[in-house]
Design a protein around this motif. Sequence first.
Motif, PDB file in Angstrom:
ATOM      1  N   TYR A 115       9.024   1.881   3.401  1.00 17.35           N
ATOM      2  CA  TYR A 115      10.187   1.249   2.784  1.00 17.35           C
ATOM      3  C   TYR A 115      11.146   2.296   2.232  1.00 17.35           C
ATOM      4  O   TYR A 115      12.361   2.217   2.429  1.00 17.35           O
ATOM      5  N   GLU A 116      10.591   3.291   1.557  1.00 15.82           N
ATOM      6  CA  GLU A 116      11.418   4.370   1.013  1.00 15.82           C
ATOM      7  C   GLU A 116      12.138   5.124   2.133  1.00 15.82           C
ATOM      8  O   GLU A 116      13.349   5.387   2.053  1.00 15.82           O
ATOM      9  N   ALA A 117      11.403   5.467   3.183  1.00 17.42           N
ATOM     10  CA  ALA A 117      11.971   6.233   4.294  1.00 17.42           C
ATOM     11  C   ALA A 117      13.072   5.459   5.005  1.00 17.42           C
ATOM     12  O   ALA A 117      14.073   6.045   5.436  1.00 17.42           O
ATOM     13  N   GLY A 137       0.813  -1.203   0.000  1.00 21.21           N
ATOM     14  CA  GLY A 137       0.000   0.000   0.000  1.00 21.21           C
ATOM     15  C   GLY A 137       0.849   1.257   0.000  1.00 21.21           C
ATOM     16  O   GLY A 137       2.076   1.204   0.085  1.00 21.21           O
ATOM     17  N   PRO A 138       0.222   2.421  -0.057  1.00 24.22           N
ATOM     18  CA  PRO A 138       0.970   3.686  -0.104  1.00 24.22           C
ATOM     19  C   PRO A 138       1.808   3.943   1.136  1.00 24.22           C
ATOM     20  O   PRO A 138       2.936   4.419   1.048  1.00 24.22           O
ATOM     21  N   ASN A 139       1.274   3.628   2.323  1.00 27.34           N
ATOM     22  CA  ASN A 139       2.034   3.865   3.551  1.00 27.34           C
ATOM     23  C   ASN A 139       3.157   2.853   3.717  1.00 27.34           C
ATOM     24  O   ASN A 139       4.239   3.194   4.216  1.00 27.34           O
ATOM     25  N   ALA A 140       2.924   1.611   3.303  1.00 27.23           N
ATOM     26  CA  ALA A 140       3.984   0.601   3.363  1.00 27.23           C
ATOM     27  C   ALA A 140       5.115   0.957   2.406  1.00 27.23           C
ATOM     28  O   ALA A 140       6.299   0.766   2.716  1.00 27.23           O
ATOM     29  N   THR A 141       4.751   1.497   1.244  1.00 27.78           N
ATOM     30  CA  THR A 141       5.767   1.894   0.272  1.00 27.78           C
ATOM     31  C   THR A 141       6.563   3.093   0.779  1.00 27.78           C
ATOM     32  O   THR A 141       7.792   3.152   0.634  1.00 27.78           O
ATOM     33  N   LEU A 142       5.867   4.048   1.396  1.00 31.16           N
ATOM     34  CA  LEU A 142       6.556   5.202   1.977  1.00 31.16           C
ATOM     35  C   LEU A 142       7.475   4.762   3.113  1.00 31.16           C
ATOM     36  O   LEU A 142       8.593   5.269   3.254  1.00 31.16           O
TER      37      LEU A 142
END
Length: 272
Positions: A155-157, A148-153
């Motif tokens: 991972y990026e962070a 999802g969007p928060n999981a992807t953010l």
Amino acid sequence: MKKTPAKRASKPPPREREGRGADPARSLALLWGSHGKPGRSGLTVRAIVSTAIELADAGGLEAVSMRHLADLLEVGTMSLYTHVPGKAELTDLMVDTVYGSLYDDVDAPSRQPGGWRGALRYIATRNWELYQRHPWLLEIVAARPVLGPNATLKYEAELRPLDDLGLTDVEMDSVLTLLLTHVEGAARAQASARRTRQESGMTDVEWWVATAPLLDKVVDARRFPVATRVGQSAGQAHQGASSPEHAFGFGLDRILDGVGLLISERRDPTAR
């Protein structure tokens, strides 16, 4: 004896559908879709997920059912299925939603003092705290991540502090996986210890006081000299069989030391 004719299989009832695995395409569409748009009943995906998280925080994932959610939201159970197809998709949404509370923005870990070491310590601490707030996350056993969007953010962070340190992409991912696996393991041990205290009605200190004299009688220190010495030292230090909090901090320090060596080797191959 007269046999009753077999009935033709009908549409699976809600309870059966809750147990099915999530469909990847359907889950991704939900995860990246609009959660604030109300349906005909005024119900939103966001409201369903928020209520489900409250239920799980209070009673674990078992406490979350579509029927219970419908009662709390004062809608029909089938109304929920027009927003969320089943519990598998709902669980993905719950996970992605709580991930959204980890960091203020994508560069929050990178802004921490202490360079990459301070950033990784911050990441580990934030994930440890997330498990304390939402222990039901430890009940989820999945080999594939929620995308999802928060999981992807997240991972990026968590990758950004490892960028430009000389590590390969695979090594960056591996370092982060090692760190988060350690945090999850320590948090799982802590949750197990908490559950044992609740079920036994004894604190760790009470258990140790009651158990230590019995161990002295059955364990021959001459046969197990190292185990006896180390076990007694650790028991006295932790006032119990173990300390997940100590394991978390000790292991984190050792992981950071190991990552530091890896970074040094990548920057200077002759440093081995």
